[in-house]
Write a protein that holds these residues in place. Structure first.
Motif, short mmCIF file in Angstrom:
data_model
loop_
_atom_site.label_atom_id
_atom_site.label_comp_id
_atom_site.label_asym_id
_atom_site.label_seq_id
_atom_site.Cartn_x
_atom_site.Cartn_y
_atom_site.Cartn_z
N GLU A 205 49.35 26.60 20.80
CA GLU A 205 49.57 27.95 20.26
C GLU A 205 49.20 29.02 21.28
OE1 GLU A 205 48.99 25.66 16.36
OE2 GLU A 205 48.69 25.38 18.50
N VAL A 206 48.13 28.77 22.01
CA VAL A 206 47.65 29.71 23.03
C VAL A 206 47.07 28.89 24.18
CG1 VAL A 206 46.29 31.82 23.44
CG2 VAL A 206 46.89 31.19 21.10
N GLY A 207 47.13 29.45 25.38
CA GLY A 207 46.50 28.83 26.53
C GLY A 207 45.79 29.89 27.35
N THR A 208 44.86 29.46 28.19
CA THR A 208 44.12 30.43 29.01
C THR A 208 43.98 29.91 30.44
OG1 THR A 208 41.96 29.48 28.42
CG2 THR A 208 42.81 31.25 27.03
N LEU A 209 43.91 30.86 31.38
CA LEU A 209 43.74 30.57 32.80
C LEU A 209 42.51 31.30 33.32
CD1 LEU A 209 47.43 31.25 33.91
CD2 LEU A 209 46.40 29.00 33.52
N SER A 210 42.02 30.85 34.48
CA SER A 210 40.91 31.53 35.15
C SER A 210 41.27 31.80 36.59
CB SER A 210 39.65 30.65 35.10
OG SER A 210 38.62 31.19 35.93
N PHE A 211 40.79 32.95 37.09
CA PHE A 211 40.99 33.32 38.50
C PHE A 211 39.65 33.61 39.16
CE2 PHE A 211 44.54 35.18 35.94
CZ PHE A 211 45.44 34.17 36.21
N THR A 219 41.20 36.42 41.64
CA THR A 219 41.19 37.88 41.57
C THR A 219 39.75 38.38 41.72
OG1 THR A 219 40.99 37.84 39.14
CG2 THR A 219 43.21 37.95 40.06
N GLY A 220 38.88 37.52 42.22
CA GLY A 220 37.45 37.81 42.28
C GLY A 220 36.80 37.32 41.01
N GLY A 221 37.20 37.88 39.92
CA GLY A 221 36.93 37.38 38.58
C GLY A 221 38.22 37.66 37.83
#
Length: 382
Positions: A205-211, A219-221
Motif C-alpha cells: 500500500e505504501v513504501g518508504t526510502l532513505s537518503f 541528501t545528507g538526511g
C-alpha cells in the motif's frame, strides 16, 4: 586468516589507508545544484528542487506519487499512519532490521510483533508470518485481524529489504491479503532494487526510502514516501503541517507534521539521482568481484534473490560460526578495513524485549554470522 580478503579489498579501493564501510560519492552536479539553491534563497521547505526530486523519484520507481521527507524514519512513521496504524495496534515486522523500523511503529503508539526472516533473502518470511498468524490471530466479524490472546488489532505488516535485497513480496502480499493486513514496505536500503521488474516500495500500500549519508544516494538526511495518488496527496498534506492552501492565512485542519525535506537537501538529491544507475552498475560489479574472490572459501557471499535486481547497497558474507564472525571483525577492523556485524535483533533491545514474537531461529542464526564488507561505489579510474 583473513589477509587475502584484506588485500583484495585494498586492491579494489586502491588505498593503503582507512577504508570505510560505505562513503558517499559526489561526482556530478551536486555543487552546481546546491549553489543554485543558495543563490535562489529558497533553502528551506519550499523550492523547485523539492518538486523536481519528488517528480524524478516517482518516475524512476514507477510510483504514482513520491513525497519527500526529512528522513527515512519520518517517512515510515507517516506511511504507517496512512494505512491506519494507531495507538494500541500491533504491527508485524522482522527482528533483523535497523531500530528505525520499530521506532516508527512505536511513534504511532503501536507495538511491533517479531516474526522470523528467510536465510535466502534476509527479509521477512511469508511462511513464518502465516504460521504466527494461524497460531495467534483471528479475523473478527468485521474482517479485522485480531490477536487471540487479547483482541488487539493487528493492523499492518512491515518487511524490510535487507541490504537492498528484496524480500519475498509475492508471498508476503498473499498472506497480508488473506489476513487483511496493510503491507508497508521499508525500502530504506533498496533504492534501485527491483522485484520481478517492479521497484521495491511500490508493491505494498505504501513504501518508504532513505537518503541518509550512508545510503546508495544521499541528501545528507532525507526520505521518501511512495504511494498511490490518494495516499500520496494525504501524505503531502500531513507532512507539511496539515496546512490548507491560502495566499496568506494560516489554516491547519488537523494535527500535522513538519516532516518536509529542505530544498537544499533536495538539490543534492537531484544531482545524486542522476548518477544512480551508474552507482548501481559499479556496486553490482564490486559484488560480482567479491563473489568470485570468495568462491570456494568458508565465507558465503550473500547474493540477490532469483528474479530480482538488487542494488547491493551493503555487501555481506555469512560466516561458518559466531567465532569466525568475531575473528573476521577483529582482523579487518584491526587492519583499518571497516566491517560491521549485522544489527542486534530488535527483541534483544530493552525497549522491545517485551514484544510478542514467533520462533526466530533464522534471525538468530544470521545475527551470529553475518558481516558487512566495504561497499562504497568505486568509480572507474579516470
Amino acid at each position: 586468516m583473513f589477509d587475502a580478503l584484506i588485500r583484495f579489498i585494498r586492491e579494489q579501493y586502491r588505498s593503503e589507508g582507512f577504508i570505510p564501510l560505505h562513503a558517499p560519492v559526489f561526482a556530478g552536479r551536486e555543487q552546481a545544484y546546491v549553489g543554485d539553491t543558495i543563490a535562489s534563497t529558497f533553502v528551506s521547505s519550499v523550492g523547485a528542487y523539492v518538486d523536481r526530486f519528488e517528480r524524478d523519484m516517482a518516475a524512476y520507481t514507477g510510483s504514482p506519487r513520491a513525497v519527500a521527507t526529512v528522513n527515512g524514519t519520518a517517512a515510515l512513521h507517516m506511511a504507517l499512519q496512512l494505512v491506519g496504524v494507531g495507538f494500541g495496534d500491533l504491527v508485524v515486522t522482522q527482528p533483523l532490521t535497523f531500530v528505525a523500523t520499530c521506532n516508527a511503529i512505536a511513534y504511532c503508539g503501536a507495538e511491533p510483533v517479531f516474526v522470523d526472516v528467510e536465510r535466502r533473502t534476509l527479509g521477512l518470511c511469508p511462511r513464518a508470518l502465516e504460521t504466527w498468524l494461524t497460531e495467534n490471530a483471528r479475523l473478527d466479524d468485521d474482517g479485522l485481524c485480531r490477536a487471540k490472546a487479547d483482541g488487539r488489532i493487528i493492523r499492518a505488516c512491515v518487511p524490510m529489504h535487507t541490504f537492498g535485497h528484496p524480500a519475498d513480496l509475492d508471498g508476503l502480499a498473499d498472506v497480508c491479503r488473506r489476513w487483511r493486513l496493510a503491507l508497508v514496505e521499508d525500502a530504506a536500503e533498496s533504492l534501485g532494487s527491483f522485484y520481478k521488474g517492479r521497484h521495491t516500495g511500490t508493491l505494498g500500500e505504501v513504501g518508504t526510502l532513505s537518503f541518509n549519508g550512508n545510503k546508495i544516494i544521499t541528501t545528507g538526511g532525507g526520505g521518501m514516501i511512495l504511494a498511490g495518488e490518494a495516499l500520496g496527496a494525504r501524505a503531502k498534506h500531513l507532512t507539511t503541517t496539515a496546512k490548507q492552501p491560502h495566499p496568506y492565512e494560516y489554516v491547519h485542519d488537523e494535527v500535522g507534521y513538519n516532516y518536509r525535506l529542505p530544498n537544499l537537501n533536495a538539490a543534492l538529491g537531484c544531482a545524486q539521482l542522476e548518477q544512480l544507475e551508474a552507482f548501481i552498475a559499479c556496486k553490482r560489479e564490486l559484488a560480482a568481484r567479491y563473489a568470485a574472490h570468495l568462491a570456494g572459501s568458508d565465507l558465503q557471499f550473500v547474493v540477490e534473490p532469483a528474479d530480482c535486481r538488487s542494488n547491493y547497497w551493503l555487501n555481506a558474507v555469512i560466516c561458518e560460526s559466531g567465532a569466525q564472525r568475531d575473528a573476521l571483525l577483529q582482523a579487518t577492523n584491526g587492519a583499518e578495513v571497516m566491517t560491521r556485524p549485522i544489527w542486534a535483533l530488535m527483541n534483544r533491545l530493552p525497549i522491545y524485549a517485551h514484544c510478542r514474537k514467533g520462533d526466530l531461529s533464522n534471525a538468530e542464526w544470521l545475527e551470529a554470522r553475518v558481516v558487512n564488507l566495504p561497499s562504497s561505489v568505486i568509480l572507474p579510474a579516470a
